[in-house]
Design an enzyme around this catalytic site. Structure first.
Site, short mmCIF file in Angstrom:
data_model
loop_
_atom_site.label_atom_id
_atom_site.label_comp_id
_atom_site.label_asym_id
_atom_site.label_seq_id
_atom_site.Cartn_x
_atom_site.Cartn_y
_atom_site.Cartn_z
N SER A 15 -18.92 -47.10 -17.25
CA SER A 15 -17.64 -47.40 -17.85
C SER A 15 -17.55 -48.84 -18.35
CB SER A 15 -16.51 -47.13 -16.86
OG SER A 15 -16.56 -48.05 -15.81
N LYS A 17 -12.62 -52.27 -13.83
CA LYS A 17 -12.08 -52.20 -15.20
C LYS A 17 -11.50 -53.56 -15.60
CE LYS A 17 -12.47 -47.65 -15.88
NZ LYS A 17 -13.35 -47.50 -14.70
#
Lengths: 212, 212
Positions: free
Chosen positions: B131, B170
């Site tokens: 990610s 993230k």
DNA sequence: GCGCCGTCCGAACGGATGTTCGCGGCAACG
DNA sequence: CGTTGCCGCGAACATCCGTTCGGACGGCGC
């Protein structure tokens, strides 16, 4: 797992401290004195125990033939990356070729091999300026680059700006026929230029904040 | 700068190889044999020269009391960073406190101190997933984080998502009352959630690609 | 040639160092 | 109490190893 006696822990700790300080292992009598033990045979006895339990390895009959094993003794492989100069300054940086690049190095930066894993020909540059501050690259940091001529959009690259006669570190984007060089600093504006004015020197791999 | 004779270069190279292999320096007679020299006094003579020229340091009268100096011998200070687990997996990661965090470590990652310079309490996590691929963080990499409860917009953080029961890495953005967790992967969608559902565990410092 | 200097050689000296051995204290156990 | 195992002590021994010394070889300048 067999546990360590206090004496053995003490010796192990002394070993670490001694090697850290001297870069070579202590003799048995160094350990004896350093740990306040009255006989060398006690040291020998406990070293054998430590070896049995897998904490050290000994080369018998050889003075100071002690190696630390285990997680805290494992010494990572060190790579010396050539530091070729400063980026975002007024000097062009020659893209190194595989056979002569090291000759240009003004210094070498020792890092663990994990920093450049799987790559060869990595070189390092000192960073001047805060244009990449939001990518965690600050003034004075050292960046590691791999030599390349091309890059994908969004890559952090060192580019040679022909009209300005300087090299700078930016994110690169191709936008309908022109090049956008985007600093990672919201207070700074991107540079717009044409493809024939830029020459990519290298692609960013990682960076460190040097300690000195 | 005084140059080195072939013999001195040979000895210096032998020193490096020997230390690399054994973790302790060679004795004079080791050097003698390893370099095909017929007398220990020749070794001693050239070691003195090397010391005069600043390539090594010797502790006299002490067996194997040789330290390599200079760029290729300077050993960077190694920090052992505790590896606490895997991120982007189903397990919560306890934010370490200064006194007990090391106890949870499943392993230690040795890095040069430059990686965490100026920071204490840094910990490491193994990354699962792609990610953050555009931030040069790939599946299997190890990231270094500093424990913190707050972050600025755009920071890369490890966040604990209460409703999902998992931790993920993230970029974080606050947008009019809600939280956007943005992956650095253009094929993946951001996660939108509310401030009371997220708990910041740490802020990204750097990453490496481990060698094993 | 002669002296000087850098380098190398062989041997010997003496301290540094790993190893061994006998002995003793101490706790656990039958 | 005697035995066993773990650990420590002190001394002696045999190497290991750094150092030193006299000498030699070759290049260089005078």
């Amino acid at each position: 797992m067999t546990n360590l006696s206090p004496r053995q822990q003490q010796i192990l700790e002394f070993l670490r401290a001694f090697i850290e300080e001297h870069d070579y292992p202590p003799s048995i009598r160094d350990i004896q004195e350093g740990c306040g033990i009255s006989s060398t045979s006690v040291v020998d006895y406990n070293l054998r125990k430590l070896e049995e339990k897998g904490y050290i390895r000994r080369d018998r009959e050889i003075s100071r033939g002690i190696e630390l094993l285990g997680a805290r003794g494992r010494r990572p492989r060190i790579i010396e990356v050539p530091l070729l100069g400063t980026i975002a300054a007024g000097q062009p940086i020659p893209v190194p070729t595989s056979d002569r690049w090291a000759a240009d190095a003004e210094d070498y930066v020792p890092v663990t091999e994990d920093m450049v894993r799987g790559r060869t020909n990595v070189f390092a540059l000192r960073v001047r300026g805060k244009s990449m501050i939001e990518d965690l690259i600050d003034d004075g940091d050292i960046v590691f680059l791999e030599p390349t001529r091309h890059a994908d959009d969004g890559d952090r690259v060192a580019v040679w700006l022909k009209d300005r006669g300087e090299v700078t570190l930016k994110r690169i984007y191709r936008e309908n026929g022109r090049i956008r060089l985007q600093p990672a600093n919201s207070t700074m504006e991107p540079i717009y230029t044409t493809p024939d004015n830029v020459e990519i020197q290298g692609r960013f791999i990682s960076s460190i904040r040097p300690s000195d």
